[in-house]
Design a protein around this motif. Structure first.
Motif, PDB file in Angstrom:
ATOM      1  N   ALA A 129      32.166  62.333  67.565  1.00 22.14           N
ATOM      2  CA  ALA A 129      32.442  61.123  68.335  1.00 22.14           C
ATOM      3  C   ALA A 129      32.411  61.466  69.825  1.00 22.14           C
ATOM      4  N   PHE A 130      32.276  60.449  70.649  1.00 24.82           N
ATOM      5  CA  PHE A 130      32.336  60.643  72.095  1.00 24.82           C
ATOM      6  C   PHE A 130      32.968  59.421  72.733  1.00 24.82           C
ATOM      7  N   VAL A 131      33.333  59.548  73.977  1.00 26.00           N
ATOM      8  CA  VAL A 131      33.889  58.431  74.730  1.00 26.00           C
ATOM      9  C   VAL A 131      32.873  58.037  75.791  1.00 26.00           C
ATOM     10  N   ALA A 132      32.492  56.759  75.768  1.00 25.70           N
ATOM     11  CA  ALA A 132      31.528  56.248  76.750  1.00 25.70           C
ATOM     12  C   ALA A 132      32.291  55.838  78.004  1.00 25.70           C
ATOM     13  N   GLY A 133      31.957  56.450  79.112  1.00 31.28           N
ATOM     14  CA  GLY A 133      32.612  56.159  80.379  1.00 31.28           C
ATOM     15  C   GLY A 133      31.910  55.102  81.212  1.00 31.28           C
ATOM     16  N   ARG A 134      30.776  54.601  80.687  1.00 29.45           N
ATOM     17  CA  ARG A 134      30.068  53.536  81.392  1.00 29.45           C
ATOM     18  C   ARG A 134      29.151  52.812  80.412  1.00 29.45           C
ATOM     19  N   PHE A 135      28.746  51.609  80.789  1.00 30.50           N
ATOM     20  CA  PHE A 135      27.673  50.925  80.080  1.00 30.50           C
ATOM     21  C   PHE A 135      26.582  50.658  81.098  1.00 30.50           C
ATOM     22  N   VAL A 136      25.380  50.387  80.600  1.00 27.03           N
ATOM     23  CA  VAL A 136      24.249  50.233  81.507  1.00 27.03           C
ATOM     24  C   VAL A 136      23.455  48.974  81.189  1.00 27.03           C
ATOM     25  N   LEU A 137      22.734  48.515  82.201  1.00 29.77           N
ATOM     26  CA  LEU A 137      21.758  47.445  82.050  1.00 29.77           C
ATOM     27  C   LEU A 137      20.392  48.125  81.997  1.00 29.77           C
ATOM     28  N   TYR A 138      19.718  47.987  80.863  1.00 33.27           N
ATOM     29  CA  TYR A 138      18.406  48.595  80.656  1.00 33.27           C
ATOM     30  C   TYR A 138      17.303  47.562  80.834  1.00 33.27           C
ATOM     31  N   SER A 139      16.134  48.053  81.218  1.00 33.46           N
ATOM     32  CA  SER A 139      14.926  47.242  81.100  1.00 33.46           C
ATOM     33  C   SER A 139      13.985  47.972  80.146  1.00 33.46           C
ATOM     34  N   ALA A 140      13.224  47.182  79.412  1.00 35.32           N
ATOM     35  CA  ALA A 140      12.266  47.720  78.452  1.00 35.32           C
ATOM     36  C   ALA A 140      10.869  47.568  79.019  1.00 35.32           C
ATOM     37  N   ARG A 141       9.968  48.371  78.518  1.00 34.48           N
ATOM     38  CA  ARG A 141       8.570  48.324  78.940  1.00 34.48           C
ATOM     39  C   ARG A 141       7.989  46.949  78.648  1.00 34.48           C
ATOM     40  N   ALA A 142       7.251  46.426  79.584  1.00 33.48           N
ATOM     41  CA  ALA A 142       6.638  45.101  79.422  1.00 33.48           C
ATOM     42  C   ALA A 142       5.706  45.102  78.224  1.00 33.48           C
ATOM     43  N   GLY A 143       5.637  43.984  77.565  1.00 30.51           N
ATOM     44  CA  GLY A 143       4.719  43.833  76.433  1.00 30.51           C
ATOM     45  C   GLY A 143       5.345  44.196  75.117  1.00 30.51           C
ATOM     46  N   SER A 144       5.581  45.483  74.887  1.00 31.87           N
ATOM     47  CA  SER A 144       6.075  45.918  73.581  1.00 31.87           C
ATOM     48  C   SER A 144       7.586  45.826  73.467  1.00 31.87           C
ATOM     49  N   GLY A 145       8.277  45.846  74.611  1.00 32.24           N
ATOM     50  CA  GLY A 145       9.729  45.840  74.568  1.00 32.24           C
ATOM     51  C   GLY A 145      10.311  47.182  74.184  1.00 32.24           C
ATOM     52  N   GLY A 146       9.462  48.181  74.027  1.00 32.61           N
ATOM     53  CA  GLY A 146       9.940  49.499  73.618  1.00 32.61           C
ATOM     54  C   GLY A 146      10.200  50.418  74.796  1.00 32.61           C
ATOM     55  N   GLY A 147      10.523  51.678  74.471  1.00 33.96           N
ATOM     56  CA  GLY A 147      10.808  52.676  75.495  1.00 33.96           C
ATOM     57  C   GLY A 147       9.521  53.184  76.115  1.00 33.96           C
ATOM     58  N   PRO A 148       9.636  54.012  77.113  1.00 36.67           N
ATOM     59  CA  PRO A 148      10.917  54.496  77.621  1.00 36.67           C
ATOM     60  C   PRO A 148      11.686  53.389  78.350  1.00 36.67           C
ATOM     61  N   TYR A 149      12.992  53.424  78.172  1.00 32.70           N
ATOM     62  CA  TYR A 149      13.860  52.432  78.793  1.00 32.70           C
ATOM     63  C   TYR A 149      14.292  52.927  80.159  1.00 32.70           C
ATOM     64  N   VAL A 150      14.509  51.982  81.071  1.00 37.16           N
ATOM     65  CA  VAL A 150      14.920  52.309  82.436  1.00 37.16           C
ATOM     66  C   VAL A 150      16.321  51.770  82.654  1.00 37.16           C
ATOM     67  N   VAL A 151      17.210  52.619  83.181  1.00 39.78           N
ATOM     68  CA  VAL A 151      18.550  52.167  83.555  1.00 39.78           C
ATOM     69  C   VAL A 151      18.430  51.450  84.891  1.00 39.78           C
ATOM     70  N   GLU A 152      18.662  50.142  84.870  1.00 45.16           N
ATOM     71  CA  GLU A 152      18.569  49.333  86.090  1.00 45.16           C
ATOM     72  C   GLU A 152      19.885  49.343  86.871  1.00 45.16           C
ATOM     73  N   ALA A 153      20.997  49.431  86.164  1.00 46.77           N
ATOM     74  CA  ALA A 153      22.320  49.465  86.791  1.00 46.77           C
ATOM     75  C   ALA A 153      23.293  50.096  85.810  1.00 46.77           C
ATOM     76  N   ALA A 154      24.314  50.748  86.342  1.00 50.46           N
ATOM     77  CA  ALA A 154      25.357  51.363  85.519  1.00 50.46           C
ATOM     78  C   ALA A 154      26.712  50.843  85.964  1.00 50.46           C
ATOM     79  N   TYR A 155      27.592  50.621  84.991  1.00 42.72           N
ATOM     80  CA  TYR A 155      28.902  50.017  85.261  1.00 42.72           C
ATOM     81  C   TYR A 155      29.987  50.906  84.647  1.00 42.72           C
ATOM     82  N   PRO A 156      30.903  51.392  85.472  1.00 41.64           N
ATOM     83  CA  PRO A 156      31.942  52.294  84.931  1.00 41.64           C
ATOM     84  C   PRO A 156      32.928  51.558  84.036  1.00 41.64           C
ATOM     85  N   LEU A 157      33.436  52.287  83.062  1.00 46.20           N
ATOM     86  CA  LEU A 157      34.523  51.813  82.203  1.00 46.20           C
ATOM     87  C   LEU A 157      35.768  52.611  82.565  1.00 46.20           C
ATOM     88  N   GLY A 158      36.894  51.966  82.515  1.00 49.68           N
ATOM     89  CA  GLY A 158      38.134  52.685  82.808  1.00 49.68           C
ATOM     90  C   GLY A 158      38.701  52.343  84.155  1.00 49.68           C
TER      91      GLY A 158
END
Length: 177
Positions: free
Chosen positions: A148-177
């Motif tokens: 198990a692990f503890v997630a200290g943040r969540f992120v807003l991802y964007s997916a590749r145009a067209g297929s919606g697949g990876g590689p995914y890009v982190v557009e923004a990160a938001y801290p938890l805690g």
């Protein structure tokens, strides 16, 4: 027009452990471990102004770090399997984080998510794979032993145009805690 979703990143060591379950199922398209994540809220294709509104709405979320534990391998799709997944325990902090994102996105006009939140990591996408082959794969893999692990943040991802697949890009990160 970006295709957006929110999620939790996996530590490299966790992704590497999960990746050991790859292979052994003809017809599976295995995802790159660098693209493993836990989707919290799929948004889809949005206009740039909506993307900015989403990023701003997410920045207002204040939640504790989320505990993430794994409970085994499974598949989605029943008689027409479409994915092999690592199931994630639905810890209360994780459920609350997802629900808060859903509320905030609805407030700014994002179409509500109709599917029940089922936390997981997608390992492979399936097309035309028979249910008995998936059952055999799952039976042969046994338990998924990942720490198990503890997630200290969540992120807003964007997916590749067209297929919606990876590689995914982190557009923004938001801290938890």
């Amino acid at each position: 027009m970006p295709r957006l979703f929110t999620g939790l990143e996996l530590p490299e060591a966790v992704a590497a452990k999960i990746a050991l379950a790859r292979g052994g199922l003809f017809g599976a398209r295995w995802l790159d471990p660098a693209d493993y994540h836990i989707t919290l809220r799929f948004v889809g294709d949005v206009e740039l102004q909506t993307a900015r509104d989403i990023a701003e709405a997410l920045s207002e979320i204040r939640r504790p770090p989320a505990s993430v534990g794994f409970v085994g391998l499974s598949s989605f799709g029943g008689d027409k399997p479409r994915a092999i997944v690592a199931k994630v325990r639905g810890d209360a902090t994780l459920i609350d984080l997802q629900a808060e994102q859903e509320r905030r996105l609805r407030r700014i006009g994002v179409v509500p998510e109709t599917r029940k939140f089922t936390p997981h990591v997608t390992l492979a996408r399936l097309r035309g794979v028979r249910p008995h082959a998936v059952a055999g794969y799952l039976a042969s893999r046994g338990a998924l032993e990942v720490e198990a692990f503890v997630a200290g943040r969540f992120v807003l991802y964007s997916a590749r145009a067209g297929s919606g697949g990876g590689p995914y890009v982190v557009e923004a990160a938001y801290p938890l805690g």
